[in-house]
Design a protein around this motif. Structure first.
Motif, short mmCIF file in Angstrom:
data_model
loop_
_atom_site.label_atom_id
_atom_site.label_comp_id
_atom_site.label_asym_id
_atom_site.label_seq_id
_atom_site.Cartn_x
_atom_site.Cartn_y
_atom_site.Cartn_z
N GLN A 132 -55.72 -28.24 14.72
CA GLN A 132 -55.02 -29.15 15.62
C GLN A 132 -55.94 -30.19 16.23
O GLN A 132 -55.48 -31.25 16.68
N ALA A 133 -57.25 -29.91 16.25
CA ALA A 133 -58.21 -30.88 16.80
C ALA A 133 -58.13 -32.21 16.04
O ALA A 133 -58.38 -33.28 16.60
N TYR A 134 -57.76 -32.13 14.76
CA TYR A 134 -57.67 -33.35 13.95
C TYR A 134 -56.45 -34.18 14.32
O TYR A 134 -56.40 -35.38 14.03
N LEU A 135 -55.46 -33.55 14.94
CA LEU A 135 -54.26 -34.30 15.33
C LEU A 135 -54.57 -35.39 16.34
O LEU A 135 -54.00 -36.47 16.30
N ALA A 136 -55.49 -35.08 17.26
CA ALA A 136 -55.87 -36.07 18.28
C ALA A 136 -56.44 -37.32 17.63
O ALA A 136 -56.18 -38.44 18.06
N VAL A 137 -57.20 -37.12 16.55
CA VAL A 137 -57.79 -38.25 15.84
C VAL A 137 -56.71 -39.12 15.23
O VAL A 137 -56.73 -40.35 15.36
N ASP A 140 -58.17 -19.89 13.23
CA ASP A 140 -57.46 -20.30 14.44
C ASP A 140 -56.88 -21.69 14.23
O ASP A 140 -57.61 -22.63 13.90
N ILE A 141 -55.57 -21.83 14.43
CA ILE A 141 -54.91 -23.12 14.18
C ILE A 141 -55.39 -24.20 15.13
O ILE A 141 -55.27 -25.40 14.84
N SER A 142 -55.97 -23.81 16.28
CA SER A 142 -56.47 -24.82 17.22
C SER A 142 -57.58 -25.65 16.60
O SER A 142 -57.76 -26.82 16.94
N ALA A 143 -58.34 -25.05 15.66
CA ALA A 143 -59.40 -25.80 14.97
C ALA A 143 -58.78 -26.90 14.12
O ALA A 143 -59.35 -28.00 14.01
#
Length: 291
Positions: A270-275, A265-268
């Protein structure tokens, strides 16, 4: 009744690893034991109320939200399998709400701290093995389970890549950078056979000549983390996180990173983008004269 078919489905069609299959079946068995206690013999006789009762029971036992969510996800997946095969027409887990889990802050090392870590191993046989291990973890971002299950045949030093497929998904090819390749060459060509590898197919070993275990890997990282005096504990996940964050900071696109990390799942990913966005804002706030 259909548990054996489900286990075969997980292994052959979903291609999950042995550990993942065991986890799904263990969660399902715990659910089955609960509903059996309510007088239900077969899982295809379960109602929505039974599932709600199960969730409430876990909450009353003070189980963590993540544990409750994982167990419910396993049960939900089983009923999706039954529906897919025409055994049931309605999923009793539908509309059962899962506890909301607060997202943990992603822990990672700075580039400077990673450089510091990779300089720590010495020139002993153990140090050369450890350097190869650390360099490969950081170069590829692979999981703990994946690196301890790597075979020597999964590593192509000439072409500079490693084949990884132990996560249960399809095999993926991950490039290995120049410095990691050199560390691996030093280990494979000069040290690996000294560690009593014998005819074994595994890439990494402990000092007893046995394939490196998950506990052994964690112990190695813990020791180096303490030597480096990091403010956070050093784990395989921290190095994996560092790989992802540093890739994004240096221009990698999310889709490519998803493929490298083996996220379904690409959402996993994308979580690094917030960082990285938070990091960019910190730099801006510190650097811009009118921030």
């Amino acid at each position: 009744m259909y548990e054996a078919l489900y286990e075969e489905y997980l292994k052959k069609e979903k291609k999950l690893s042995e550990n993942s299959c065991l986890a799904y079946i263990r969660d399902l068995n715990q659910f089955e034991a609960y509903v059996n206690g309510r007088g239900i013999i077969h899982l295809n006789e379960v109602s929505n109320a039974d599932v709600v009762s199960y969730v409430m029971s876990m909450k009353q036992q003070d189980m963590s939200k993540s544990t409750i969510n994982r167990r419910l996800a396993s049960v939900r997946a089983y009923y999706r399998f039954l529906i897919k095969n025409g055994i049931m027409t309605k999923n009793p887990t539908d509309e059962v709400k899962t506890p909301r889990v607060e997202k943990k802050e992603i822990e990672f090392l700075s580039v400077e701290d990673m450089e510091k870590l990779l300089e720590l191993p010495d020139g002993t046989d153990k140090g050369i093995r450890d350097r190869a291990l650390l360099e490969l973890l950081y170069a590829t971002g692979i999981r703990a389970t994946e690196i301890i299950n790597l075979k020597l045949s999964d590593l192509n030093l000439r072409m500079g890549f490693v084949k990884c497929d132990s996560s249960g998904s399809k095999a993926r090819i991950i490039p290995v950078g120049r410095l990691a390749k050199k560390a691996l060459e030093d280990y494979v060509l000069d040290v690996r056979d000294k560690l009593k590898a014998g005819e074994s197919e595994y890439l990494f070993f402990n000092y007893m000549g046995e394939p490196l275990s998950r506990q052994g890997l964690w112990k190695i990282l813990k020791e180096y983390g303490e030597k480096a005096q990091f403010s956070i504990g050093l784990t395989p996940q921290v190095i994996r996180n560092s790989f992802a964050v540093h890739m994004l900071q240096n221009g990698a696109d999310v889709k490519s990173l998803q493929e490298l990390m083996g996220h379904d799942d690409i959402s996993a990913t994308q979580a690094y983008l917030a960082v990285t966005k938070n990091r960019i804002k910190d730099v801006y706030d510190r650097s811009h004269p009118r921030a």
